[in-house]
Design a protein around this motif. Sequence first.
Motif: not given
Length: 80
Positions: A17-27, A29-39
Motif C-alpha cells: 500500500i501507499t502512504a495514501e492507502d495507509f491514511a485511509y485505513c487509519l482514517g 489525512e494523507p498528508v499526516q500519513a506521509e509525514r509519519l511514513c517519512t519520519g
Amino acid sequence: MNSQHQKLTQLLDENAITAEDFAYCLGIEPVQAERLCTGKKALTPKLARQIEQTFSKPAYWLDDSPATTRGTGPSFDLFG
C-alpha cells in the motif's frame, strides 16, 4: 532512520500500500500519513496502538525501545 520509520516502511511494503492507502485505513489525512511514513512526524502512543491493531501487529510492536515490547505473537498482514 528511526525504528518506527523503518517499521512503518516495512508495514507499507508488506501490505503493498501507499502512504495514501495507509491514511485511509487509519482514517487520517494523507498528508499526516506521509509525514509519519517519512519520519518527519513522530507517532503518538495512541496512533501507534491503532496502527498495530489495524494491521494485526503485536501490541507495542511500533515502540522504539525493545524493553517495552510486550508481545511476540504472530504477525498477519491486513490484505494477505
